[in-house]
Design an enzyme around this catalytic site. Structure first.
Site, PDB file in Angstrom:
ATOM      1  N   ILE A   7       0.851  -1.185   0.000  1.00  0.00           N
ATOM      2  CA  ILE A   7       0.000   0.000   0.000  1.00  0.00           C
ATOM      3  C   ILE A   7       0.888   1.236   0.000  1.00  0.00           C
ATOM      4  CG2 ILE A   7      -1.915   1.193   1.146  1.00  0.00           C
ATOM      5  CD1 ILE A   7      -2.399  -1.430   2.730  1.00  0.00           C
ATOM      6  N   GLY A  13      -4.381   8.739   7.483  1.00  0.00           N
ATOM      7  CA  GLY A  13      -5.621   8.707   6.728  1.00  0.00           C
ATOM      8  C   GLY A  13      -6.007   7.358   6.179  1.00  0.00           C
ATOM      9  N   TYR A 146      -7.298  19.069  -9.729  1.00  0.00           N
ATOM     10  CA  TYR A 146      -7.273  17.842  -8.926  1.00  0.00           C
ATOM     11  C   TYR A 146      -8.163  16.784  -9.576  1.00  0.00           C
ATOM     12  CZ  TYR A 146      -8.408  14.647  -5.107  1.00  0.00           C
ATOM     13  OH  TYR A 146      -8.614  13.515  -4.354  1.00  0.00           O
TER      14      TYR A 146
END
Length: 281
Positions: A7, A13, A146
């Site tokens: 990961i 988070g 974004y």
């Protein structure tokens, strides 16, 4: 046989929550971050490795993958979670800020995929999970660049899913909703300074007021971890895994209604009333 997941972006988070979620379910976990800090995790025994990986530096990706294979023999699942945020008016956003966002959110995903695909192809199986955002389901104001970085990953992932079927490699998307409890927005603060000019001030304030009255519950880290685990373990050909009440609501709105209804509802939920603002001025 114990499975292994790598990961990216696990220092906080959603990435941190995913790492804990897979550990709790008996997986080997390679938790990667730009500046490794093993102390942020509770003791994970031999099943947890915390490694350096910067998605914008291919040499660190190659080393992390090699070290992971040395430690665990194979990598069954990769989750491209590392990402950075940007809220800005397009006209005020310099190329440097745009490129920084794309280097991590878009090219970073490309870099990791290119590095892991040969390994998964040789071993005859694998799952690649790319984490995007609810903005790919419902685009809100002031996140054009974004959103572009995340839409690129959505198109890339869908095309890649067809390309890799022949090698028994699945490609999936996890689409988290708005999670203000994470450090995602705070971490992006410095790069956003001065990117919403005064001429946009009233409009931006209206947007912020809309988000203060969000139409659903906020997305939680646990919901994203659940979605990632489902994406890693489910059979079938499912591509998208919305995570959080807002993502699920937006997915239904995006995919089951007309374009006119979708855009009208999005304005109602997230965009300030321009006519009311003009009259007030």
């Amino acid at each position: 046989m114990t499975k292994t997941v790598l990961i990216t972006g696990t220092s906080s988070g959603y990435g941190f929550s995913m790492a804990e979620h897979f550990l709790d379910r008996g997986w080997n976990v390679i938790a990667t971050m730009r500046h490794p800090d093993p102390t942020i995790f509770p003791p994970g025994g031999d099943r947890l490795k915390v490694l350096a990986l910067d998605v914008s530096r291919p040499e660190t990706i190659d080393k992390a993958i090699a070290d992971s294979i040395t430690a665990f023999g194979s990598i069954d699942v990769v989750i491209n979670n590392a990402g950075i945020g940007l809220a800005s008016a397009v006209e005020a956003t310099p190329d440097s800020a745009t490129r920084e966002v794309f280097e991590t959110n878009t090219f970073g995903v490309f870099n990791v995929c290119r590095a892991i695909i040969p390994h998964m192809r040789r071993q005859g199986h694998g799952v690649i999970i790319n984490v995007t955002s609810s903005v790919t389901l419902g685009v809100v104001p002031l996140v054009a660049l974004y959103a572009a970085s995340k839409f690129a990953v959505e198109g890339f992932s869908e095309a890649l899913s067809y390309e890799l079927e022949q090698f028994n490699i699945k490609v999936r998307l996890v689409e988290p909703g708005y999670g203000p409890t994470t450090r995602f927005t705070a971490n992006g603060g410095p790069r956003m300074q001065g990117l919403i000019p005064a001429d946009y001030g009233q409009f931006a304030q209206g947007c912020f007021e809309k988000f203060a009255n969000y139409p659903t519950a906020y997305c939680s880290e646990a919901e994203v971890a659940d979605a990632a685990y489902a994406a890693a373990t489910e059979g079938g050909e499912r591509l998208r895994y919305p995570a959080g009440a807002d993502s699920k609501m937006l997915a239904e709105l995006r995919w089951t209604t007309s374009e006119d209804h979708y855009r009208a509802r999005m304005r109602e939920m997230f965009a300030p009333d321009i006519r009311r603002m003009s009259n007030a001025a």
